[in-house]
Design a protein around this motif. Sequence first.
Motif, PDB file in Angstrom:
ATOM      1  N   ARG A 151      51.558  -0.306 -35.805  1.00  0.00           N
ATOM      2  CA  ARG A 151      52.487   0.146 -36.839  1.00  0.00           C
ATOM      3  C   ARG A 151      53.781  -0.652 -36.816  1.00  0.00           C
ATOM      4  O   ARG A 151      54.359  -0.956 -37.846  1.00  0.00           O
ATOM      5  CB  ARG A 151      52.850   1.627 -36.621  1.00  0.00           C
ATOM      6  CG  ARG A 151      51.713   2.591 -36.892  1.00  0.00           C
ATOM      7  CD  ARG A 151      52.240   3.995 -37.156  1.00  0.00           C
ATOM      8  NE  ARG A 151      53.286   4.397 -36.229  1.00  0.00           N
ATOM      9  CZ  ARG A 151      53.047   4.969 -35.074  1.00  0.00           C
ATOM     10  NH1 ARG A 151      51.809   5.183 -34.681  1.00  0.00           N
ATOM     11  NH2 ARG A 151      54.047   5.326 -34.283  1.00  0.00           N
ATOM     12  N   LEU A 152      54.209  -1.004 -35.632  1.00  0.00           N
ATOM     13  CA  LEU A 152      55.438  -1.782 -35.508  1.00  0.00           C
ATOM     14  C   LEU A 152      55.297  -3.117 -36.192  1.00  0.00           C
ATOM     15  O   LEU A 152      56.202  -3.591 -36.881  1.00  0.00           O
ATOM     16  CB  LEU A 152      55.781  -1.946 -34.031  1.00  0.00           C
ATOM     17  CG  LEU A 152      57.090  -2.682 -33.730  1.00  0.00           C
ATOM     18  CD1 LEU A 152      58.269  -1.943 -34.322  1.00  0.00           C
ATOM     19  CD2 LEU A 152      57.263  -2.843 -32.229  1.00  0.00           C
ATOM     20  N   GLU A 153      54.129  -3.703 -36.037  1.00  0.00           N
ATOM     21  CA  GLU A 153      53.908  -4.998 -36.692  1.00  0.00           C
ATOM     22  C   GLU A 153      53.870  -4.849 -38.206  1.00  0.00           C
ATOM     23  O   GLU A 153      54.436  -5.671 -38.948  1.00  0.00           O
ATOM     24  CB  GLU A 153      52.584  -5.587 -36.186  1.00  0.00           C
ATOM     25  CG  GLU A 153      52.611  -5.931 -34.704  1.00  0.00           C
ATOM     26  CD  GLU A 153      51.240  -6.388 -34.213  1.00  0.00           C
ATOM     27  OE1 GLU A 153      50.288  -6.311 -35.009  1.00  0.00           O
ATOM     28  OE2 GLU A 153      51.142  -6.782 -33.031  1.00  0.00           O
ATOM     29  N   TYR A 301      57.218   4.756 -39.608  1.00  0.00           N
ATOM     30  CA  TYR A 301      58.252   3.956 -38.937  1.00  0.00           C
ATOM     31  C   TYR A 301      59.626   4.239 -39.564  1.00  0.00           C
ATOM     32  O   TYR A 301      60.622   4.353 -38.857  1.00  0.00           O
ATOM     33  CB  TYR A 301      57.908   2.477 -39.044  1.00  0.00           C
ATOM     34  CG  TYR A 301      58.942   1.591 -38.398  1.00  0.00           C
ATOM     35  CD1 TYR A 301      58.913   1.335 -37.025  1.00  0.00           C
ATOM     36  CD2 TYR A 301      59.974   1.029 -39.144  1.00  0.00           C
ATOM     37  CE1 TYR A 301      59.881   0.545 -36.425  1.00  0.00           C
ATOM     38  CE2 TYR A 301      60.949   0.246 -38.551  1.00  0.00           C
ATOM     39  CZ  TYR A 301      60.887   0.006 -37.194  1.00  0.00           C
ATOM     40  OH  TYR A 301      61.848  -0.774 -36.609  1.00  0.00           O
ATOM     41  N   LEU A 302      59.645   4.333 -40.899  1.00  0.00           N
ATOM     42  CA  LEU A 302      60.912   4.629 -41.559  1.00  0.00           C
ATOM     43  C   LEU A 302      61.439   6.007 -41.153  1.00  0.00           C
ATOM     44  O   LEU A 302      62.643   6.202 -40.990  1.00  0.00           O
ATOM     45  CB  LEU A 302      60.742   4.564 -43.079  1.00  0.00           C
ATOM     46  CG  LEU A 302      60.423   3.184 -43.673  1.00  0.00           C
ATOM     47  CD1 LEU A 302      60.197   3.287 -45.163  1.00  0.00           C
ATOM     48  CD2 LEU A 302      61.535   2.189 -43.379  1.00  0.00           C
ATOM     49  N   GLU A 303      60.510   6.961 -40.979  1.00  0.00           N
ATOM     50  CA  GLU A 303      60.942   8.286 -40.534  1.00  0.00           C
ATOM     51  C   GLU A 303      61.503   8.239 -39.121  1.00  0.00           C
ATOM     52  O   GLU A 303      62.510   8.889 -38.811  1.00  0.00           O
ATOM     53  CB  GLU A 303      59.764   9.258 -40.590  1.00  0.00           C
ATOM     54  CG  GLU A 303      59.410   9.698 -42.009  1.00  0.00           C
ATOM     55  CD  GLU A 303      58.346  10.780 -42.004  1.00  0.00           C
ATOM     56  OE1 GLU A 303      58.533  11.776 -42.705  1.00  0.00           O
ATOM     57  OE2 GLU A 303      57.343  10.623 -41.302  1.00  0.00           O
ATOM     58  N   GLU A 304      60.800   7.461 -38.251  1.00  0.00           N
ATOM     59  CA  GLU A 304      61.281   7.391 -36.873  1.00  0.00           C
ATOM     60  C   GLU A 304      62.616   6.676 -36.769  1.00  0.00           C
ATOM     61  O   GLU A 304      63.417   6.954 -35.866  1.00  0.00           O
ATOM     62  CB  GLU A 304      60.237   6.669 -36.010  1.00  0.00           C
ATOM     63  CG  GLU A 304      58.922   7.426 -35.885  1.00  0.00           C
ATOM     64  CD  GLU A 304      57.874   6.616 -35.148  1.00  0.00           C
ATOM     65  OE1 GLU A 304      58.184   5.456 -34.792  1.00  0.00           O
ATOM     66  OE2 GLU A 304      56.778   7.122 -34.930  1.00  0.00           O
ATOM     67  N   ASN A 305      62.892   5.798 -37.683  1.00  0.00           N
ATOM     68  CA  ASN A 305      64.136   5.014 -37.646  1.00  0.00           C
ATOM     69  C   ASN A 305      64.984   5.320 -38.887  1.00  0.00           C
ATOM     70  O   ASN A 305      65.594   4.428 -39.486  1.00  0.00           O
ATOM     71  CB  ASN A 305      63.813   3.530 -37.581  1.00  0.00           C
ATOM     72  CG  ASN A 305      63.065   3.146 -36.331  1.00  0.00           C
ATOM     73  OD1 ASN A 305      63.651   2.876 -35.295  1.00  0.00           O
ATOM     74  ND2 ASN A 305      61.727   3.134 -36.421  1.00  0.00           N
ATOM     75  N   ALA A 306      65.016   6.590 -39.244  1.00  0.00           N
ATOM     76  CA  ALA A 306      65.732   6.973 -40.468  1.00  0.00           C
ATOM     77  C   ALA A 306      67.217   6.658 -40.389  1.00  0.00           C
ATOM     78  O   ALA A 306      67.854   6.395 -41.416  1.00  0.00           O
ATOM     79  CB  ALA A 306      65.534   8.473 -40.734  1.00  0.00           C
ATOM     80  N   ASN A 307      67.787   6.670 -39.196  1.00  0.00           N
ATOM     81  CA  ASN A 307      69.219   6.394 -39.082  1.00  0.00           C
ATOM     82  C   ASN A 307      69.571   4.945 -39.373  1.00  0.00           C
ATOM     83  O   ASN A 307      70.735   4.580 -39.418  1.00  0.00           O
ATOM     84  CB  ASN A 307      69.713   6.776 -37.689  1.00  0.00           C
ATOM     85  CG  ASN A 307      69.064   5.939 -36.604  1.00  0.00           C
ATOM     86  OD1 ASN A 307      67.913   5.517 -36.751  1.00  0.00           O
ATOM     87  ND2 ASN A 307      69.775   5.698 -35.516  1.00  0.00           N
ATOM     88  N   ARG A 308      68.502   4.108 -39.581  1.00  0.00           N
ATOM     89  CA  ARG A 308      68.751   2.712 -39.925  1.00  0.00           C
ATOM     90  C   ARG A 308      68.178   2.382 -41.293  1.00  0.00           C
ATOM     91  O   ARG A 308      67.841   1.245 -41.593  1.00  0.00           O
ATOM     92  CB  ARG A 308      68.131   1.808 -38.855  1.00  0.00           C
ATOM     93  CG  ARG A 308      68.636   2.139 -37.463  1.00  0.00           C
ATOM     94  CD  ARG A 308      68.220   1.124 -36.432  1.00  0.00           C
ATOM     95  NE  ARG A 308      68.918  -0.138 -36.608  1.00  0.00           N
ATOM     96  CZ  ARG A 308      68.754  -1.208 -35.836  1.00  0.00           C
ATOM     97  NH1 ARG A 308      67.911  -1.147 -34.815  1.00  0.00           N
ATOM     98  NH2 ARG A 308      69.411  -2.321 -36.059  1.00  0.00           N
TER      99      ARG A 308
END
Length: 1788
Positions: A151-153, A301-308
């Motif tokens: 997923r990161l890729e 991924y967007l949910e996990e890094n929502a603060n960015r």
Amino acid sequence: MDPDSPHLGSENLCDLLVRLLITKQEWLRAKVKFFIPDVDLASSDKVSDPVQRVILQLGELKAQGPATWQSFIHWVCMDLEVPLDLEVRLLSTWGQDDEFPKLLETGEESQPGPQQPHGEAWGWGVGESGLKRPCQRCESSPRRKHCRKHRLELAQTYLQLLRTSALQHYGDGFPGPGKVYVPPILQWSRATVPLDTQEGAVLGNPKTEDGSDLSIQDLFNFKTPKSSRVTVLLGKAGMGKTTLARRLCHKWADGHLDHFQALFLFEFRQLNLITHLLTLPQLLFDLYLRPESGPDAVFQYLEENANRVLLIFDGLDEALHPCSSMEAVGPSGSGPALTLFSSLCRGTLLPGCWVMTTSRPGKLPACLPKEAAMVHMWGFDQLRVEEYVNHYFSDQPSQGVALTELLANRHLRSMCVVPALCQIACLCLHHQFSASLPGQSVAPPLSTMTQLYMQMLLSCMPRPATSLVGLGEVALSGLETGKVIFYDRDIPPPVMAFGATHNLLTSFCIRTSPGHQETGYAFAHFSLQEFFAALHLMTSPTVDKATLARHVILNSHWVLRTKARLGLADHLPTFLAGLASHTCRPFLSQVAQQDETWVGTRQAAVVQLVSKLATRKLKGPKVVELCHCVAETLEPELASLTAKNLPDQLPFHNFPLTYTDLTALASVLEHRATPIHLEFEGCPLEPHCPKALVDCRQVETLSFKSRKCGDNFAEVLSRSLPTMGSLKKLRLAGSKITARGISHLVQALPLCPQLEEVSLQDNQLKDQEVLSIVQILPSLPRLQKLDLSHSNFSISTLLFLVKVAVTWPTVRALQVREAELIFLLSPSTETAADLQRAPELPEKHSQRKETQSRTLVLRLQKCQLRVHHAEVLIDLLREGPWLEEVDLSGNQLEDEGCRLLAEAASHLHITGKLDLSDNELSVDGVPCVLKAVNTCQSLAELHISLLQRTVVLTFAQEAEEQQGTQERAAFLDSLTSLTASEPPREIRLTRCGFGAKHLEKLCEALEGSCCLARLGHLNFSGNALRDEGAMLLAQLLPGLGPLQSLNLSENGLSLDAVFHLTQCLSSLQWVWHLEVSFESQHILLRGDKRSRDKLAGGSLPEFPAGAQLSGFRQHCIPRSFCLKECQLGPQSLTRLCTALGECPGPLEVQLSCKDLSDQSLETLLRCLPRLPQLSLLQLSQTRLSLKSPFLLADVVSQCPRVQKMDLRFLNNATLHFRSSNEQEGVCCGFTGCSLRREHVEPLCRALRKCDNLRQLDLTANVLGDDGLRCLLDHLLQMPISGVLDLSHNSISQEGVLYLLGALPSCPRVREASVNLGSTQNFWVHFSKQEEAGMTLRVEEPWVGEAGVPALLEVCAQASGSITVISISETQLCVQLEFPRQEENPEAMALRLAHCDLGTHHSLLVRQLMETCARLQQLSLSQVNLCDANNATSLLLQSLLLSLCELKTFRLTSSCVSTQGLTHLAAGLGHFHHLEELDFSNNRVGEQGTEALIGVLKGTYRLKRLHLSHLPLGGSTLAMLTQGLSHMSLLQHLCLSHNQIGDAGAQHLAAILPGLPSLRKIDLSANGISLAGGLPLAESLTLCRHLEEVRIGRNALGDPTALTLAQQLPQHLRVLHLQSSRLGPEGALSLGQALDGSPHVEDISLAENKLARGVPHFCKGLPLLRRMDLGSCEIDNQTAKGLAASFVLCPALEEILLSWNLLGDEAAAELAHVLPRMGRLKRVDLEKNRITTAGAWLLAKGLAQGSGVHVIRLWNNLVPAAVAKHLQSQEPRLDFAFFDNQPQAPWGN
């Protein structure tokens, strides 16, 4: 790789893991307990080093085996925030083994379906808070970690795709062909946490060479919590909101906003096209950019890094469906675009993400959180405009010329503060410079926004193309349907090609669903669409005036849309107004292909519509919109109309204002003739907007109250202030101005010498700023108020301010209280040069001079002043001016400080009060303060209350200041005359906790005060003196001298102490009144005001207890003792009477207790002989028994001194006593005492002993008929010589009949009046001697119902001879004579011969002949004589024929038939000795009138004739004049309201001189004009004995008045000429003729247009009582002479001047003469123009000794609140609609 010793770069992997877990030790401890439940962590807890503790715990986990260790590593990566690179290496090093593929397969088999949320599909869930939580299926974690890497890729690939797409869409970030970007002014409005920005938060650096915005990241504060990561960018159209949003995308794609990994930009105008519901993944991927693969993985991924993640929504004000803005959806929910936006803002979707939205100002949707940061975009200032122009023309030789051209045009320069307009202006200048030859002048200067847009089109195409009309039609249809995006089907191909060629239309791709996209078109800028719509409205022949009116409206920014339709007409009215300018006429003519006349008509229609808007009452936002429209028209007349209709107070509240807004407002104000007050409160203001007010000389008050105003704002304002020559009041409150901003203001304010008020409150100013502002006081000679409240300053600064207040001659008050700091000043009369002298170094001589001419109010409350500060204050104030008030309350002066100030008070010239409250004064400090004030001769009052923390010293005026202070005193105070002696001092020591032990010290201190000044009032209320203290104080009182009052309330005194204090009435000469309310503990000893001066000069003559007053009583002041709320028994009453027996007289005693027993009452009454000095005994609110009336009746007979006894409702008893020489009758009253039949005999037995009973009042008892009968039986034995009142005693008609039967046996009865209806009146009047006759009045409803025959039948039963019968609607009045005299039989037979005894009334007539033989008057009023067969009139005819002594007959206001009148005329025909006939107001016809007139034949002895309200005319008038000609004895003739006209007046004029005895004539309201008035006036002058002439309400005119004035009757008393069409000439002639007349009593000239012809008297009218000049148009000028004439009429009682034009000047004249008119009772000034000032003057005149009862002032110019206050102070001023004069009560 060795898992035990891995390396990550240069650091060991174990060290990195330990460093990560050191901050998560609680989490680590919980996981160790989870994996090893029975582990003992006590050993590791003992280790102090946290690093060693973590290593030990990790060792425990490692020892459990690889599986446990691998699971632990996965938990670390899931639960903790692990950097991505560290996470990859942890999983690759320690997170794999042989079991991992199996776990992965297990995870695939159990993978949830596509409907599950993404988090659960990967094996972990998303909680409600948005935080990750471990899934129950722990066995699948190795599989998930492998997928996470994948997923990161995928996410990295998508993020790169986003950046690439952003670069493609937004290019290099510069809008338009000029490739220029200058950052606008951004200003924070509200944020949840402090933002790291500079003062004012002005973002962007205009001096940056490459145009990049280095401060743009300041829009996002990355330290803020997740709940406040919403930023709202507010700006008006054209400010660059969309440009900034796109530039943010470009800068992010270019790598500048490195905090954000993903950025999405949406436009609501495109989102409005989506009609179906959306999920968040669909919004991001289907409508923006879809990932190449793995959308679920990317979204997770967007949910996990929502603060960015940053999501930008452009155009929130354009969003549809606002009804869903409060809704929110969950992580997998769907909804409209605005609902998704709301969920993102509220954190229910993508929690932790950043949201930014742009919007025009107005009410924002409720979906925005309250903590959202608001940023205002203000566009450009002058530096940014120059920067933009230099960049735009950077590569062109015309750069300098363009900038010079722009700066030279004031209007163009002001428009360029809007970035969009600045770009258009540069485009136009570029085209002009390109098209013009070198040295050739450019196009005419541009003055309006409309001209700018028009010039832009002309720059693109020299001649207006026909396609402009097509574009205008598309634009207008879009505005009317709420459409800003068009498809190719909406725009004709030629119009599309035209718009695209000239860059008027832009195209873009629109995605509405996956795989579906279209090309959309929009105008290059939204305002361009509005311009084309306006162009279409002005040029299309299909547009009518109604359509124009629908679009020429003003929009309010306060309104929130509630319909699913955009409000897109912000600038449309402005463009319409601009196109209505004459400068646009050639352009419109070419576009419309019409002549200029046609275009001019269309333009005139728009100007007319704007003119209508200019006359309305508008609020702030609409006023701004109107000013924009007016400024665009370039019409001076319209600007003048708008400026004229603006209110004097123009407020702007809570909406943003730009520089262009104030420029438009200022352009309108240039055409205003009167001053205006501008108030801006809560309005976000552009920092450089005050520049728009330069040279705005119409502004008198300028007020700003906003936290958005900072130093930059103050700097710009400082440059504008000196140019505003009319500015008087400047308020800059609640701002963020610091020392830098204050420095600019301090430099500008001295350049504004006309300022009267400056307010800089709530700016948190420091010491230096406060001092710098105060030091400019000499430069502001007209300043009246300086407000620096809510500043932070020290005590040293405060003392310096006091020094300034003391030394500077214009300061009148300094008020400091906690946050308040205010200077009040008086305008200086000195020259500017004199005012430049520094306040620190005043000359001693000039200071003493000014201190004698001004007073200073000094209030320093709650300033933390201490003792040493008090010493400094005393030194400052000692040589200062007169101090009207010094308030030092709420400080910390303590005992010593209070003593110092009290001691220095005599040297500080205080004329008002010194307030030392709440200064920690103690009980021991009070005597010190008392001693300190002994030397102060001017102290008038000292109030100390320790429990209430009150210490106030009030001073009397010193001799030098009395005159000046009297002029400033309140009106009622000025009415009080000043005594020659020094006013007495009042000392109040209330609620201080004093006991008996404190009295000696207090009295010792008070004795010193008595020696130096007169101690008048002493108040010890609210202390704890008890009986001991009261008795001790009574012993100490002689040492305090003669007081005026001593208050001992609320001191816990018993009844013994009260009796002890009673002795003070005899032992202390000054004590005249003792008032005690026992339960409420109110105890007051006071003297009498009238005796104060006599006590000071010598003692009054005293009367011993047994002395007789012998006539001196009326000159002697009675002493009084009042005891309330106390239960008194026989013993207590005996003690009380013993104590009172020593008091000198006269003495008044008032007692009040809940109830008094018969024994107690008997005891009290037995003690009365021992109180010969007693003048009044009153028992109020005391319940008595049924025996009390008889006990009191016995006292009346036993005590000869009783003058009046009144017992009411067994609750109030009053005994009045006379002196021995007074021989007036006794009045007894027993009102409401429940007396019955059985009580009458004992009561009469007791009263029979009274020799001189004058009145007996038995009202409101229950005697009934039996009680009345019993009472009448005892009347002969009771010596009543006045009134017997038996009202409200349930007496019936039977009792009345019994009274009639008993009257002959009561020869002293003079009159009896009975009303058994609602009023229940029953009075019998007696005389001292026997009367020959009496009058009986019966007023009952049945009187009117019974009819005349029945009433005559009642009269026939009378036992006496009837002399008068009067029958009205409800009243029968009969006068009788006793005994009846028997008539001679021959005379009886002669009278019977005239009667028709064959009728059925023969018996009644025979009885009436006996009782009415001596009848002299018969009056019938409001009766009905129209019964069947005319029986009543026949009866009256028979009665009249039998009478021989009748002299007066009256038939008025009745209904009589013609036949009935014939009968009456026949009955009256034989009366040749009648003296009075009255037929007024009857409803009769012409025949009936002739019958009545026929009665006049033969009535030669008639003296009074009343024929008003009858249809006289024709033959009846001739008969009347013929009959009048023979009445030589006629004295009174009344023919009013008959409409006899001129003919009748002429007939009367012919016979009036032949009536030598005529005294009174009334011809009012008879329709007489000048033709009849002249002969009538000539005739009246020949009637030399006339006393009353009433000929008003006829159109007589001035000639009639002139004729009448030639020779007025010499005995004239009354002249009424109201409503006679008199003018000044006639009135003046009458005035001259009346002047000096010795008999005139009443003059009425009301309702004539006299103006300045009001009669003035030089000689006066000695007997004039009434003057009516109402509604005569009398003004102030006329009133002066009129008031002087009133003084010459000493008997004047009533003056009527209502409904005139009198103002305050007339009121002043009347107030001046009121005290000189001793008999004046009433003045009517209703409906005039008298204001509050005039009413005050009238009150003052009344207070100077006038005997006027009432002055009517209804409907004058006095506010209701003022009228109520005035009437409370002076009740004789009556402002009510109805006349509320009080009536005197019966018996007075």
